[in-house]
Design a protein around this motif. Structure first.
Motif, mmCIF file in Angstrom:
data_model
loop_
_atom_site.group_PDB
_atom_site.id
_atom_site.type_symbol
_atom_site.label_atom_id
_atom_site.label_comp_id
_atom_site.label_asym_id
_atom_site.label_seq_id
_atom_site.Cartn_x
_atom_site.Cartn_y
_atom_site.Cartn_z
ATOM 1 N N GLU A 10 0.837 -1.190 0.000
ATOM 2 C CA GLU A 10 0.000 0.000 0.000
ATOM 3 C C GLU A 10 0.876 1.246 0.000
ATOM 4 O OE1 GLU A 10 -2.876 1.736 3.316
ATOM 5 O OE2 GLU A 10 -3.790 0.010 2.302
ATOM 6 N N SER A 117 -4.358 -0.138 -2.592
ATOM 7 C CA SER A 117 -4.238 1.156 -1.918
ATOM 8 C C SER A 117 -5.549 1.933 -1.991
ATOM 9 C CB SER A 117 -3.109 1.975 -2.554
ATOM 10 O OG SER A 117 -1.867 1.297 -2.456
ATOM 11 N N ALA A 283 6.019 0.357 -3.633
ATOM 12 C CA ALA A 283 5.136 1.280 -2.923
ATOM 13 C C ALA A 283 5.913 2.499 -2.436
ATOM 14 C CB ALA A 283 4.476 0.559 -1.746
#
Length: 296
Positions: A10, A117, A283
């Protein structure tokens, strides 16, 4: 359908504008509701929410103007509600994306990351893939389903090869982005006509566009030896034998340099900042991208 062993990742992103909407989310909104940004006081009888009654403000207001009214006015606090947006991924699945460091596996990991996300932040996720046309079989309409990250990754991994060369489907895919507030991730190697990109960015001018530019490891790799060599067009698969000599090497390098210079100029004209990546995107890279965007 080929599944990847993808660990959920995420990243933190930020929508640069205030969102008008009634669906709660993580972004600054303009609507009044349940939020954390104070938006002033209102009369209890106009905004009947006794949970937000502010006794101190009510008394202070009465003491400030005791002659205005003999009746006590009770004030309640009002807040701006945080709202939701839609994260779109326009995914390039042309043949040139299936060679070298750029392949469908890396694109699938990006799709999984964006979807994971978005849903984690309370937003919606959507995906539109393209080659010479919009690929309806590798697309997902806006959703908050928890299965969307793996579904998007599986679709990209199982996508059938392009039958016709070209990336005209990019312009068609942009028509699907009709959300009121959206952030569009455009993932491609951008080895296509700059005029096509220019038309697409004009169409997406009302949205926040994040170009993810995948750079081929061998896009500018030219055989160092002189003599006959075989080259293959990554889009059409056409093979051709050429006599490699210094003048051709120089010409190819110059063509690639000119293309990426025009690409950068196009992004600058439309005021979008690209993210150049090699291999897998992480990420941390995306979080850093939005962090630097906030500071700038």
């Amino acid at each position: 359908m080929s599944r990847l062993n993808i660990q959920p990742e995420e990243f933190t992103y930020r929508f640069p504008h205030k969102v008008f909407g009634h669906v709660p989310g993580a972004h600054s909104g303009t609507s009044l509701g349940s939020g954390d940004r104070f938006a002033g006081f209102a009369d209890l009888f106009d905004y009947a929410d006794p949970r937000r009654l502010d006794v101190r403000a009510s008394v202070r207001n009465q003491l400030a103007d005791p002659l205005a009214s003999e009746q006590q006015r009770w004030l309640v606090r009002r807040y701006q509600q945080r709202s939701a947006i839609t994260l779109w991924l326009l995914a390039d699945i042309t043949q040139s994306m299936a060679v070298s460091a750029v392949d469908h596996a890396r694109l699938a990991k990006l799709a999984h990351m964006v979807a994971h996300s978005a849903i984690g932040f309370g937003d919606r996720f959507a995906m539109a893939s393209f080659d010479s046309e919009w690929r309806q079989d590798v697309s997902i309409m806006p959703t908050r389903q928890r299965s969307a990250p793996m579904l998007a990754a599986d679709m990209l991994m199982a996508a059938n090869p392009s039958k016709v060369a070209g990336a005209e489907g990019l312009f068609q895919s942009a028509d699907l982005v009709t959300s009121s507030h959206a952030m569009v991730f455009l993932a491609s190697d951008f080895c296509f006509d700059i005029e096509l990109l220019d038309r697409t960015l004009r169409k997406l001018s009302h949205y926040t566009v994040v170009p993810v530019v995948w750079q081929h490891d061998d896009v500018d790799h030219i055989p160092s030896h002189a003599g006959w060599t075989e080259i293959r067009d990554s889009e059409t698969g056409t093979r051709q034998s050429v006599w490699m000599r210094p003048s051709i090497q120089k010409r190819w390098r110059q063509m690639m340099a000119d293309h990426f210079e025009q690409l950068t100029d196009c992004f600058m004209r439309h005021r979008v900042r690209p993210l150049f990546v090699n291999g897998d995107i992480t990420a941390q890279q995306l979080t850093q991208y939005f962090y630097t965007m906030k500071k700038s």
